[in-house]
Design an enzyme around this catalytic site. Structure first.
Site, PDB file in Angstrom:
ATOM      1  N   SER A 171       0.857  -1.189   0.000  1.00  0.00           N
ATOM      2  CA  SER A 171       0.000   0.000   0.000  1.00  0.00           C
ATOM      3  C   SER A 171       0.891   1.236   0.000  1.00  0.00           C
ATOM      4  O   SER A 171       1.705   1.416   0.903  1.00  0.00           O
ATOM      5  CB  SER A 171      -0.883   0.008   1.249  1.00  0.00           C
ATOM      6  OG  SER A 171      -1.627   1.198   1.298  1.00  0.00           O
ATOM      7  N   LYS A 216      -1.368  -1.141  -4.196  1.00  0.00           N
ATOM      8  CA  LYS A 216      -2.495  -0.276  -3.805  1.00  0.00           C
ATOM      9  C   LYS A 216      -1.991   1.150  -3.736  1.00  0.00           C
ATOM     10  O   LYS A 216      -1.009   1.428  -3.048  1.00  0.00           O
ATOM     11  CB  LYS A 216      -3.031  -0.726  -2.454  1.00  0.00           C
ATOM     12  CG  LYS A 216      -3.939   0.264  -1.735  1.00  0.00           C
ATOM     13  CD  LYS A 216      -4.682  -0.414  -0.615  1.00  0.00           C
ATOM     14  CE  LYS A 216      -4.788   0.449   0.618  1.00  0.00           C
ATOM     15  NZ  LYS A 216      -5.588  -0.205   1.695  1.00  0.00           N
ATOM     16  N   LYS A 219      -3.120   5.289  -3.114  1.00  0.00           N
ATOM     17  CA  LYS A 219      -4.134   6.135  -2.500  1.00  0.00           C
ATOM     18  C   LYS A 219      -4.553   7.184  -3.511  1.00  0.00           C
ATOM     19  O   LYS A 219      -3.696   7.708  -4.249  1.00  0.00           O
ATOM     20  CB  LYS A 219      -3.536   6.838  -1.269  1.00  0.00           C
ATOM     21  CG  LYS A 219      -3.149   5.874  -0.160  1.00  0.00           C
ATOM     22  CD  LYS A 219      -4.369   5.318   0.487  1.00  0.00           C
ATOM     23  CE  LYS A 219      -3.985   4.366   1.587  1.00  0.00           C
ATOM     24  NZ  LYS A 219      -5.178   3.907   2.320  1.00  0.00           N
ATOM     25  N   ASP A 228      -7.280   3.160  -3.272  1.00  0.00           N
ATOM     26  CA  ASP A 228      -8.002   3.339  -2.008  1.00  0.00           C
ATOM     27  C   ASP A 228      -8.290   4.832  -1.842  1.00  0.00           C
ATOM     28  O   ASP A 228      -7.367   5.643  -1.804  1.00  0.00           O
ATOM     29  CB  ASP A 228      -7.139   2.835  -0.836  1.00  0.00           C
ATOM     30  CG  ASP A 228      -7.892   2.893   0.489  1.00  0.00           C
ATOM     31  OD1 ASP A 228      -7.332   2.431   1.487  1.00  0.00           O
ATOM     32  OD2 ASP A 228      -9.048   3.376   0.505  1.00  0.00           O
ATOM     33  N   GLU A 274     -11.310   1.109  -3.443  1.00  0.00           N
ATOM     34  CA  GLU A 274     -11.612   0.853  -2.033  1.00  0.00           C
ATOM     35  C   GLU A 274     -12.228   2.097  -1.395  1.00  0.00           C
ATOM     36  O   GLU A 274     -11.687   3.202  -1.524  1.00  0.00           O
ATOM     37  CB  GLU A 274     -10.324   0.466  -1.296  1.00  0.00           C
ATOM     38  CG  GLU A 274     -10.471   0.090   0.151  1.00  0.00           C
ATOM     39  CD  GLU A 274      -9.136  -0.270   0.807  1.00  0.00           C
ATOM     40  OE1 GLU A 274      -8.135  -0.467   0.094  1.00  0.00           O
ATOM     41  OE2 GLU A 274      -9.106  -0.334   2.045  1.00  0.00           O
ATOM     42  N   ASP A 291     -13.966  -0.955   3.133  1.00  0.00           N
ATOM     43  CA  ASP A 291     -13.023  -1.022   4.259  1.00  0.00           C
ATOM     44  C   ASP A 291     -13.742  -0.409   5.458  1.00  0.00           C
ATOM     45  O   ASP A 291     -14.434  -1.105   6.202  1.00  0.00           O
ATOM     46  CB  ASP A 291     -11.735  -0.269   3.882  1.00  0.00           C
ATOM     47  CG  ASP A 291     -10.720  -0.127   5.017  1.00  0.00           C
ATOM     48  OD1 ASP A 291      -9.626   0.389   4.767  1.00  0.00           O
ATOM     49  OD2 ASP A 291     -11.025  -0.513   6.160  1.00  0.00           O
ATOM     50  N   LYS A 318     -10.144  -6.158   8.148  1.00  0.00           N
ATOM     51  CA  LYS A 318      -9.112  -5.721   9.094  1.00  0.00           C
ATOM     52  C   LYS A 318      -9.543  -6.175  10.486  1.00  0.00           C
ATOM     53  O   LYS A 318     -10.639  -5.832  10.945  1.00  0.00           O
ATOM     54  CB  LYS A 318      -8.959  -4.202   9.084  1.00  0.00           C
ATOM     55  CG  LYS A 318      -8.359  -3.651   7.809  1.00  0.00           C
ATOM     56  CD  LYS A 318      -8.212  -2.142   7.895  1.00  0.00           C
ATOM     57  CE  LYS A 318      -7.541  -1.583   6.671  1.00  0.00           C
ATOM     58  NZ  LYS A 318      -7.456  -0.094   6.733  1.00  0.00           N
ATOM     59  N   GLY A 361      -4.113  -3.514   5.991  1.00  0.00           N
ATOM     60  CA  GLY A 361      -3.103  -3.217   7.012  1.00  0.00           C
ATOM     61  C   GLY A 361      -3.426  -1.910   7.718  1.00  0.00           C
ATOM     62  O   GLY A 361      -4.171  -1.078   7.205  1.00  0.00           O
TER      63      GLY A 361
END
Ligand SMILES: O=C(O)CCC(=O)C1=CC=C[C@@H](O)[C@@H]1C(=O)O
Ligand SMILES: [Mg+2]
Length: 379
Positions: free
Chosen positions: A136, A162, A164, A189, A214, A239, A263, A291
């Site tokens: 990520s 991943k 952001k 995400d 996400e 998430d 998670k 994570g």
């Protein structure tokens, strides 16, 4: 099994590199490591996966310590615990506070596995001996910088990348990565950075063949994500919206997502994570393990969880060295070309580096009684 003592070790740890999401940049974090000790002196370990600020969800490291001391530890200490799967229901007398609940519940899972001399993965029914993992990457200064970072992690062999995104830091960034890496397993995400007003904008991500987007919409939404999923081809992964098995059931029923990021902290512990895994498996919804910038303790729990069969998408479980100069577990979590071996030792399968733990500890408290000013159910 009886817990005779719980020690709260609050550590301050500096990340090896700042981590930026749509709601801010993290450079360091306080983490409460929860040590649950039974009558024979065996220790089970869990950790609070909140940050110092309540930007991901409503909890912080400090609120989790308060809730553990005043409610959750008094509820479980000196009680007969037949199986860690029972702990979730022991804590439902308190609303939410999932990360705090998870920290003591996962310590009990580790303790129970150690007392039975089996690995945590074996205890929960894991079927994999190794897991594929992804990386990520926080928001970078420019599309070019992001594409360069992605290249570094592709070279390391990560099985999923991943990135952001946020308004103004999305299409150009994804375009720059896809131009350089047209075929890598890539996801984005958004950490709730968009609204339904952005439907036409989010449709522009469809041609980039992302594995998923996400949490594009509000952190506590399920309804609008169902509306959005009907409008875009890119699979939505939830998430922040999924705090429990019930949330997962509703999201699947409404078509709010096609994938769920599980998670352990966000859903209140390993037992609920397993229940969500099973529900998703029954409904053909793949899951992966997100994570929360954990130490090796939380990382070890994540690896064990990912050994379950419906974790078919690589999770955000990078090696210890991607987060900390020196982790507090021995050996550290390492990776070989995107693969992490599932630990076989008892419990979480890693030892605690007590010397390093002491160095990083800013506060330590031992709790040996159920004393609390609040009425706690004992049934
Ligand atoms: O631990 C990792 O490497 C993943 C970190 C990560 O992506 C996140 C951590 C904490 C909150 C969020 O910002 C974000 C996430 O949404 O998954
Ligand atoms: Mg996320």
């Amino acid at each position: 099994m009886h817990i005779k003592e719980v020690v709260l070790h609050t550590v301050k740890m500096k990340l090896v590199a700042p981590f930026t999401t749509s709601f801010g940049t993290f450079n360091e974090k306080h983490i409460c490591l929860v040590e649950a000790i039974d009558e024979s002196g065996i220790s089970g370990w869990g950790e609070t996966t909140a940050s110092d600020e309540p930007y991901y969800n409503e909890e912080t490291t400090y609120t989790t310590v308060y809730m553990l001391k005043n409610f959750f530890i008094p509820r479980v200490i000196h009680q007969t615990i037949k199986h860690p799967m029972d702990v979730h229901d022991m804590l439902t007398f308190v609303r939410r506070n999932q990360i705090a609940k998870s920290a003591i519940e996962t310590a009990i899972w580790d303790l129970f596995a150690k007392k039975n001399d089996i690995s945590l993965a074996e205890l929960i029914g894991g079927t994999k001996t190794e897991i594929e993992v992804g990386k990520s990457i926080g928001i970078q200064a420019s599309p070019e910088k992001l594409a360069e970072k992605v290249g570094d992690y592709v070279d390391e062999g990560f099985r999923k990348i991943k990135v952001k995104i946020a308004p103004g830091e999305d299409l150009e960034y994804i375009d720059a990565v896809r131009k350089k890496f047209p075929d890598i397993p890539l996801m984005a995400d958004a950490n709730s950075a968009y609204t339904l007003d952005d439907i036409d904008h989010l449709k522009k991500l469809d041609p980039y063949n992302l594995m998923m987007i996400e949490q594009p919409l509000a952190h506590d939404d399920i309804i609008d994500h169902a509306t959005l999923q009907k409008e875009i081809q890119t699979p939505i992964c939830l998430d922040e919206s999924v705090h429990s098995l019930e949330d997962a059931r509703k999201a699947i029923q409404l078509g709010s997502c096609r994938i769920i990021n599980v998670k352990i902290g966000r859903v209140g512990g390993l037992g609920e994570a397993i229940r969500i895994h099973n529900l998703c498996q029954d409904n053909g919804v793949p899951v992966w393990c997100g994570g929360m910038l954990e130490t090796g303790i939380g990382r070890a729990h994540n690896i064990a969880l990912t050994s379950l069969s419906n974790f078919t998408i690589p999770g955000d479980t990078a090696p210890s060295s991607h987060y900390w100069d020196e982790d507090i577990i021995e050996p550290e979590v390492t990776m070989d070309q995107g693969i992490i071996q599932v630990q076989k030792g008892p419990g979480i399968g890693f030892d605690i580096n007590r010397e390093k733990l002491e160095q990083l500890t800013v506060e330590k408290e031992s709790i040996t009684t159920a004393d609390t000013p609040h009425p706690i159910p004992t049934a």
